[in-house]
Design a protein around this motif. Structure first.
Motif, short mmCIF file in Angstrom:
data_model
loop_
_atom_site.label_atom_id
_atom_site.label_comp_id
_atom_site.label_asym_id
_atom_site.label_seq_id
_atom_site.Cartn_x
_atom_site.Cartn_y
_atom_site.Cartn_z
N LEU A 78 0.83 -1.20 0.00
CA LEU A 78 0.00 0.00 0.00
C LEU A 78 0.88 1.26 0.00
O LEU A 78 0.57 2.24 -0.68
CB LEU A 78 -0.92 -0.01 1.21
CG LEU A 78 -1.99 -1.12 1.23
CD1 LEU A 78 -2.76 -1.09 2.54
CD2 LEU A 78 -2.94 -0.97 0.06
N ARG A 79 1.97 1.23 0.76
CA ARG A 79 2.89 2.38 0.76
C ARG A 79 3.58 2.52 -0.59
O ARG A 79 3.76 3.64 -1.10
CB ARG A 79 3.92 2.21 1.85
CG ARG A 79 3.38 2.30 3.27
CD ARG A 79 4.47 1.96 4.28
NE ARG A 79 5.63 2.85 4.15
CZ ARG A 79 6.80 2.62 4.75
NH1 ARG A 79 6.96 1.52 5.49
NH2 ARG A 79 7.79 3.47 4.59
N ALA A 80 3.97 1.38 -1.17
CA ALA A 80 4.67 1.42 -2.45
C ALA A 80 3.76 1.94 -3.56
O ALA A 80 4.21 2.66 -4.46
CB ALA A 80 5.19 0.03 -2.80
N ILE A 81 2.48 1.58 -3.49
CA ILE A 81 1.53 2.06 -4.49
C ILE A 81 1.45 3.59 -4.45
O ILE A 81 1.40 4.26 -5.48
CB ILE A 81 0.14 1.43 -4.25
CG1 ILE A 81 0.17 -0.06 -4.62
CG2 ILE A 81 -0.93 2.16 -5.06
CD1 ILE A 81 -1.09 -0.80 -4.22
N GLY A 82 1.43 4.13 -3.24
CA GLY A 82 1.38 5.58 -3.13
C GLY A 82 2.64 6.27 -3.60
O GLY A 82 2.59 7.38 -4.12
N ALA A 83 3.81 5.59 -3.44
CA ALA A 83 5.08 6.21 -3.83
C ALA A 83 5.41 6.01 -5.30
O ALA A 83 5.91 6.93 -5.96
CB ALA A 83 6.22 5.65 -2.97
N CYS A 84 5.13 4.83 -5.83
CA CYS A 84 5.50 4.51 -7.23
C CYS A 84 4.31 3.83 -7.93
O CYS A 84 4.41 2.65 -8.29
CB CYS A 84 6.72 3.61 -7.28
SG CYS A 84 8.13 4.17 -6.33
N PRO A 85 3.21 4.54 -8.14
CA PRO A 85 2.04 3.89 -8.75
C PRO A 85 2.26 3.49 -10.21
O PRO A 85 1.48 2.71 -10.75
CB PRO A 85 0.95 4.96 -8.63
CG PRO A 85 1.69 6.25 -8.58
CD PRO A 85 2.97 5.96 -7.85
N TRP A 86 3.30 4.00 -10.85
CA TRP A 86 3.54 3.72 -12.27
C TRP A 86 4.34 2.44 -12.51
O TRP A 86 4.46 2.00 -13.64
CB TRP A 86 4.31 4.89 -12.87
CG TRP A 86 5.66 5.06 -12.24
CD1 TRP A 86 6.83 4.44 -12.58
CD2 TRP A 86 5.98 5.89 -11.12
NE1 TRP A 86 7.85 4.83 -11.76
CE2 TRP A 86 7.36 5.73 -10.85
CE3 TRP A 86 5.23 6.76 -10.32
CZ2 TRP A 86 8.00 6.40 -9.82
CZ3 TRP A 86 5.88 7.42 -9.30
CH2 TRP A 86 7.24 7.25 -9.06
N SER A 87 4.90 1.84 -11.47
CA SER A 87 5.80 0.70 -11.63
C SER A 87 5.00 -0.60 -11.73
O SER A 87 4.52 -1.12 -10.71
CB SER A 87 6.80 0.64 -10.47
OG SER A 87 7.59 -0.52 -10.58
N LYS A 88 4.91 -1.14 -12.93
CA LYS A 88 4.18 -2.38 -13.12
C LYS A 88 4.90 -3.55 -12.46
O LYS A 88 4.26 -4.45 -11.90
CB LYS A 88 4.02 -2.64 -14.62
CG LYS A 88 3.20 -3.89 -14.94
CD LYS A 88 3.02 -4.02 -16.43
CE LYS A 88 2.21 -5.26 -16.78
NZ LYS A 88 2.01 -5.40 -18.24
#
Length: 336
Positions: A275-285
């Motif tokens: 959830l934290r990573a999604i907020g920081a790097c939402p573009w990284s597939k």
């Protein structure tokens, strides 16, 4: 090499008599030919440095003092010339039976060229500002070659090339290129080979204070993992990296953190991290796919479906039909 440095004044072995190794053995390099090649390389290097300094002055627009503030851009051919001249000095040292003298001469060539292209006063100014150094890939590679030569000489215990000299060479290059992965890798390899982990950590901490970068955080992580530090120390390093502004937008750091927590079996922590990573790097597939693969079978399917919907909202296309994957799972086929 002698033929190259002398611009053809020294004949090739094959032209002198015989071919291949037989010709080289029949016509050993004479002292006069060595001197001619050495002077030829020196002339080429002087011409290169004059050309680079003139180019820097032209790019500066003729402003007073500007040429000393901006390094000259180095071409691939110029870097190859410097490397060839240094290699010739190494070979010359071996032919004369003194490898230490060859290493010293080769390092002097690198130092002479680097001093001409990058003024000495520039490094502390850039370090104070936390700049990333001159955007010149060839100059960075030249600095790495010089540092690698010093590290190799120290590793083979060549007289006059102590480990401290190699360390100083790498750190001096990192002051210009603090985000250089080859230089950071060289520093970590050199210090870990010498078992000076405390000093290595101190050097990396200093680099992160002056010029923080994702590459430096990855180097610090490599040190902790490579030295088999306790899991709490590794986790603390990862947490510092992804919490710092310089590492927060690096998907690779988040992926390492996700995989590390999964390796420890802490899947609730993996869920929070995703959830934290999604907020920081939402573009990284790649980060999304890692997180979903690690959580597959660990969280309710509905939650995974919600993540997939968010991926679609972020315009991250999944090329596999998820319905087909779900049917394959029901039939005992492949995992998600």
């Amino acid at each position: 090499m002698a033929w190259l440095g002398s611009c053809g004044a020294v004949t090739l072995p094959a032209a002198a008599g015989g071919s291949g190794a037989a010709g080289a053995a029949a016509t050993p390099l004479q002292q006069a030919e060595m001197v001619a090649a050495k002077r030829g390389f020196q002339d080429h290097l002087l011409a290169l440095m004059r050309q680079q300094q003139q180019a820097a002055a032209t790019a500066a627009g003729g402003q007073s003092g500007a040429a000393e503030q901006a390094p000259a851009a180095l071409s691939a051919g110029g870097r190859a010339l410097v490397a060839a001249a240094a290699a010739f000095e190494l070979l010359l040292g071996r032919l004369r039976g003194s490898l230490a003298a060859g290493v010293k001469a080769a390092l002097a060539i690198y130092d002479q060229v680097l001093a001409a292209l990058v003024p000495a006063q520039q490094a502390p100014q850039q370090a104070h500002r936390g700049a990333a150094g001159p955007a010149d890939a060839q100059l960075e590679l030249l600095s790495w070659q010089r540092s690698a030569l010093a590290a190799d000489a120290a590793r083979h215990a060549v007289p006059g090339a102590p480990p401290a000299m190699a360390r100083e060479a790498v750190l001096r290059a990192l002051r210009l290129f603090p985000g250089s992965l080859p230089l950071l890798h060289l520093l970590v390899a050199h210090e870990m080979a010498g078992h000076t982990l405390t000093q290595l950590r101190r050097e990396l901490h200093g680099l992160l204070e002056v010029a923080p970068s994702p590459q430096a955080w990855l180097a610090m992580l490599a040190v902790e993992v490579g030295s088999r530090s306790p899991s709490g120390v590794v986790a603390a390093t990862l947490e510092r990296a992804v919490s710092h502004p310089s590492g927060r937008a690096c998907p690779l750091l988040w992926r390492c953190y996700l995989r590390f927590e999964a390796h420890r079996g802490r899947y609730e922590a993996v869920r929070r991290l995703l959830l934290r990573a999604i907020g920081a790097c939402p573009w990284s597939k790649a980060m999304w796919c890692d997180g979903l693969a690690l959580l597959n079978g660990r969280v309710p399917p509905k939650e995974l479906s919600e993540y997939m919907e968010v991926m679609k909202d972020k315009e991250l296309v999944v090329r596999t039909d998820m319905l087909e994957v779900a049917l394959a799972q029901l039939e005992g086929g492949a995992q998600l």
